[in-house]
Design a protein around this motif. Structure first.
Motif, mmCIF file in Angstrom:
data_model
loop_
_atom_site.group_PDB
_atom_site.id
_atom_site.type_symbol
_atom_site.label_atom_id
_atom_site.label_comp_id
_atom_site.label_asym_id
_atom_site.label_seq_id
_atom_site.Cartn_x
_atom_site.Cartn_y
_atom_site.Cartn_z
ATOM 1 N N ILE A 148 5.070 -14.908 4.516
ATOM 2 C CA ILE A 148 5.107 -13.130 3.624
ATOM 3 C C ILE A 148 4.625 -12.042 4.142
ATOM 4 N N ASN A 152 3.589 -2.824 7.658
ATOM 5 C CA ASN A 152 3.464 -1.978 8.815
ATOM 6 C C ASN A 152 3.764 -2.202 10.798
ATOM 7 N N LEU A 157 5.659 -8.607 13.012
ATOM 8 C CA LEU A 157 4.203 -9.813 12.227
ATOM 9 C C LEU A 157 5.600 -11.169 11.739
ATOM 10 N N ALA A 177 8.293 -7.733 3.243
ATOM 11 C CA ALA A 177 7.682 -6.780 2.539
ATOM 12 C C ALA A 177 8.745 -5.962 1.658
ATOM 13 N N GLU A 213 5.092 -14.028 -5.329
ATOM 14 C CA GLU A 213 3.642 -15.533 -6.171
ATOM 15 C C GLU A 213 5.274 -16.826 -6.445
ATOM 16 N N GLY A 228 -1.407 -9.796 5.297
ATOM 17 C CA GLY A 228 -1.595 -8.377 4.062
ATOM 18 C C GLY A 228 -2.602 -8.199 3.183
ATOM 19 N N ILE A 236 -3.612 -15.413 -3.399
ATOM 20 C CA ILE A 236 -2.716 -16.549 -2.666
ATOM 21 C C ILE A 236 -3.310 -18.194 -2.006
ATOM 22 N N PHE A 387 -6.607 2.466 4.594
ATOM 23 C CA PHE A 387 -5.044 2.445 5.629
ATOM 24 C C PHE A 387 -4.368 3.484 5.323
ATOM 25 N N LEU A 413 -11.958 -7.495 11.410
ATOM 26 C CA LEU A 413 -10.915 -8.595 12.657
ATOM 27 C C LEU A 413 -10.948 -7.311 13.435
HETATM 28 P P1 NAD Z 1 0.312 -6.096 0.486
HETATM 29 O O1 NAD Z 1 -1.064 -7.752 0.579
HETATM 30 O O2 NAD Z 1 0.354 -5.728 -0.554
HETATM 31 O O3 NAD Z 1 1.151 -7.483 0.678
HETATM 32 C C1 NAD Z 1 1.848 -7.730 1.847
HETATM 33 C C2 NAD Z 1 2.984 -8.977 1.151
HETATM 34 O O4 NAD Z 1 2.700 -9.786 0.361
HETATM 35 C C3 NAD Z 1 3.702 -7.945 1.104
HETATM 36 O O5 NAD Z 1 5.380 -8.858 1.608
HETATM 37 C C4 NAD Z 1 4.064 -8.054 -0.551
HETATM 38 O O6 NAD Z 1 5.441 -8.014 -1.240
HETATM 39 C C5 NAD Z 1 3.356 -10.134 -0.857
HETATM 40 N N1 NAD Z 1 2.653 -9.567 -1.884
HETATM 41 C C6 NAD Z 1 1.847 -8.765 -2.753
HETATM 42 N N2 NAD Z 1 1.804 -9.292 -4.122
HETATM 43 C C7 NAD Z 1 2.037 -10.575 -4.626
HETATM 44 C C8 NAD Z 1 1.522 -11.664 -4.835
HETATM 45 N N3 NAD Z 1 1.159 -11.762 -5.476
HETATM 46 N N4 NAD Z 1 1.756 -13.230 -4.433
HETATM 47 C C9 NAD Z 1 2.757 -13.099 -3.006
HETATM 48 N N5 NAD Z 1 3.129 -12.599 -2.188
HETATM 49 C C10 NAD Z 1 2.719 -10.709 -2.398
HETATM 50 O O7 NAD Z 1 -0.165 -5.526 1.862
HETATM 51 P P2 NAD Z 1 0.709 -4.066 2.360
HETATM 52 O O8 NAD Z 1 0.145 -3.391 1.184
HETATM 53 O O9 NAD Z 1 2.011 -5.063 2.637
HETATM 54 O O10 NAD Z 1 0.312 -4.428 3.665
HETATM 55 C C11 NAD Z 1 -1.239 -3.897 4.728
HETATM 56 C C12 NAD Z 1 -2.940 -5.119 4.300
HETATM 57 O O11 NAD Z 1 -1.614 -5.674 5.108
HETATM 58 C C13 NAD Z 1 -3.518 -4.761 4.913
HETATM 59 O O12 NAD Z 1 -4.793 -4.434 4.344
HETATM 60 C C14 NAD Z 1 -3.785 -4.446 6.355
HETATM 61 O O13 NAD Z 1 -4.639 -4.750 5.954
HETATM 62 C C15 NAD Z 1 -3.262 -5.796 6.167
HETATM 63 N N6 NAD Z 1 -2.629 -6.242 7.874
HETATM 64 C C16 NAD Z 1 -3.039 -6.962 8.651
HETATM 65 C C17 NAD Z 1 -2.602 -7.331 9.425
HETATM 66 C C18 NAD Z 1 -3.537 -8.380 10.533
HETATM 67 O O14 NAD Z 1 -2.506 -9.415 11.312
HETATM 68 N N7 NAD Z 1 -4.726 -9.388 10.280
HETATM 69 C C19 NAD Z 1 -1.389 -7.200 9.880
HETATM 70 C C20 NAD Z 1 -0.785 -5.860 8.993
HETATM 71 C C21 NAD Z 1 -1.673 -5.701 8.340
#
Ligand code: NAD
Length: 495
Positions: A148, A152, A157, A177, A213, A228, A236, A387, A413
């Motif tokens: 998943i 961004n 990724l 996403a 989910e 994410g 999760i 963000f 991070l």
């Molecule tokens: P998000 O957590 O809202 O969503 C990420 C993914 O999870 C999407 O595909 C979304 O559809 C899915 N998702 C959402 N709710 C879910 C659920 N209940 N069950 C399963 N899947 C679900 O994050 P975002 O807004 O897409 O991305 C931004 C976030 O990601 C920021 O917090 C950022 O720091 C983080 N991020 C981290 C890294 C890393 O490598 N550490 C890299 C890029 C982004």
């Protein structure tokens, strides 16, 4: 006319079983629907998991060097199509062409790096404590991986997760996403063109709470790899915990650059401006805090404001753009909420702070590069991930205090320090709570052959890039081969 895209399950393109769709919207122009995608649910996820399970038997038996040949070919095709792929990123993420080309490169690099791992996947061989007995370890696939990903960095990724998963012999169900589904479609098409057999990589589009989910809850998934937000990551991990499913989480950050009084100030300011505002601050490794020594604070602020004011906010397809739009209304509202919180907390809004709404900005999700000063470490804007293009500046009187402030968030991070003193730099590296540390460089810029990931709330202890990714996507088997002809065992020995 916008194009209708489909899921890819068992080597076939198909609509969601419900027939429902969702729109992919241009962040630079919310009235433009770029394309539509299947709004999948548990039934679609189940079909994809079944296909991945069926394909696992064959794919896990393909030798790793042969798997690697497919990844080499995928890297080659991706490289050939780099401009086309970058254009899609510009269109659906909103980033600039240069940022998009950089992202394609990161995805290609991972294809090549993991392709090479196909000829290594090294284990250990060693002597047994007992005579005529060989001891060794060998990697095996984990099984069916649910992957998943966020919006961004949608191409790099996906590549950073799918390539190590495939080289280790796993099969995959990918839920990308919902804001950037076309890039995922492009990636899967390339893998297929490179010769990946049907069912090995399945693509299920949809919303997080629905398709995402359903994938996490599916009982036939052996591993969830998620990048994410920390909020969704926690949810999760809880679901995976119930079934003891292996789970690897790459989560948010509140990354800081420490600026010491002996540093190259131009370099520090330039790096922090790039770290805070490029990709509109929507990097997990964005610089969201500058921790600055009091002795150079005023000069730093002067240069910071001067440089930030020169940044041009605009659409990604405009060559003069430095700061692209944000991904969607929700993300923009989140940033506006934090700006209001910052003002209420008593921080000084030094620059920016507003949504841009006129002229070229009227239809997109644009936000001004924003700087807060007079920020205390206990303020919400100094602790929580915003963000967006918002930088908070904290003043400190010593390295000791800088490190204390650095470590005062729940995230860990990436981090950086600007100093010419190697002892200070090394001391800071040892004590900054972060998974990735830079000296005299911005908080972003990871390379594919080294581990990437964070500590504290930024992850759950795994690293998914570099060779370290193999530990997520494989299981170790420890093997003893006894050729002594007798029954011997370390547990029969008395001392
Ligand atoms: P998000 O957590 O809202 O969503 C990420 C993914 O999870 C999407 O595909 C979304 O559809 C899915 N998702 C959402 N709710 C879910 C659920 N209940 N069950 C399963 N899947 C679900 O994050 P975002 O807004 O897409 O991305 C931004 C976030 O990601 C920021 O917090 C950022 O720091 C983080 N991020 C981290 C890294 C890393 O490598 N550490 C890299 C890029 C982004």
């Amino acid at each position: 006319m916008s194009q209708n895209f489909r899921n890819f399950i068992d080597g076939k393109w198909m609509d969601s079983t419900s027939g429902e769709t969702f729109d992919n919207v241009n962040p630079a122009n919310k009235d433009e629907i770029l394309s539509t995608f299947p709004r999948s649910g548990p039934q679609d996820v189940d079909l994809a998991v079944q296909a991945a399970r069926k394909a696992l038997k064959g794919w896990s038996k393909v030798t790793p060097p042969s798997r690697g040949r497919i990844l080499f070919e995928a890297g080659r095709i991706m490289s050939e199509k780099k401009t086309e792929l970058a254009r899609t990123l510009v269109k659906e993420v909103g980033k600039t062409m240069n940022e998009a080309l950089g992202e394609v490169k990161a995805a290609v690099d991972m294809c090549y790096f993991m392709a090479g791992e196909g000829r290594r996947l090294y284990g250990e061989t060693t002597y047994s404590e007992l005579p005529n007995r060989l001891a060794m370890t060998k990697r095996y696939p984990v099984g069916v991986c649910g992957i998943i990903t966020p919006w961004n960095f949608p191409l790099s990724l996906i590549s950073w997760k799918v390539c190590p998963a495939l080289i280790c012999g796993n099969t995959v169900v990918l839920k990308p996403a919902e804001d950037t589904p076309e890039t995922a479609n492009n990636f899967v098409e390339i893998m297929s063109e490179a010769g990946l057999p049907g069912g090995v990589l399945n693509l299920v589009h949809g919303l997080g709470e629905e398709a995402g989910e359903a994938l996490v809850r599916h009982e036939n998934i052996d591993l969830i790899s998620f990048t994410g937000s920390s909020e969704v990551g926690r949810k999760i991990a809880t679901l995976c915990g119930e079934r003891l499913t292996k789970v690897s989480l790459e989560l948010g950050g509140k990354n800081a650059s420490i600026v010491m009084e002996d540093c190259d100030l131009e370099l520090a300011v330039d790096s922090i401006v790039r770290g805070a505002f490029t990709v509109a601050g929507q990097r997990c490794t964005a610089t969201s805090r500058a921790i600055v020594h009091a002795a150079i604070y005023d000069e730093f602020i002067e240069k910071l404001v001067e440089k930030t004011k020169k940044l041009r906010v605009g659409p990604g397809d405009d060559e003069s753009t430095d700061v692209c739009p944000m991904i969607n209304e929700k993300q923009l509202n989140r940033v506006m909420k934090y700006v209001e919180i910052g003002k209420k907390e008593g921080a000084k809004l030094l620059l920016g702070g507003s949504r841009l709404t006129t002229g070229v900005y009227s239809k997109g999700f644009y936000f001004e590069p924003t700087i807060f000063t007079e920020v205390r470490p206990d303020m919400v804007i100094a602790r929580e991930e915003i963000f967006g293009p918002v930088l908070v500046v904290l003043k400190v009187n010593s390295l000791e205090e800088a490190i204390k402030v650095h470590n005062s968030t729940e995230y860990g991070l990436s981090a950086s320090i600007f100093t010419k003193d190697v002892a200070r730099a090394m001391g800071a590296i040892d004590r900054m709570e972060a998974g990735v540390c830079y000296v005299n460089a911005p908080t972003f810029g990871s390379e594919v052959h080294l581990p990437f990931g964070g500590v504290k709330m930024s992850g759950n202890g795994h690293r998914e890039v570099g060779k370290a990714a193999l530990d997520v996507f494989s299981e170790w088997k420890t093997i003893y081969v006894d050729y002594s002809g007798g029954v011997q065992n370390v547990q029969f020995q008395k001392d």
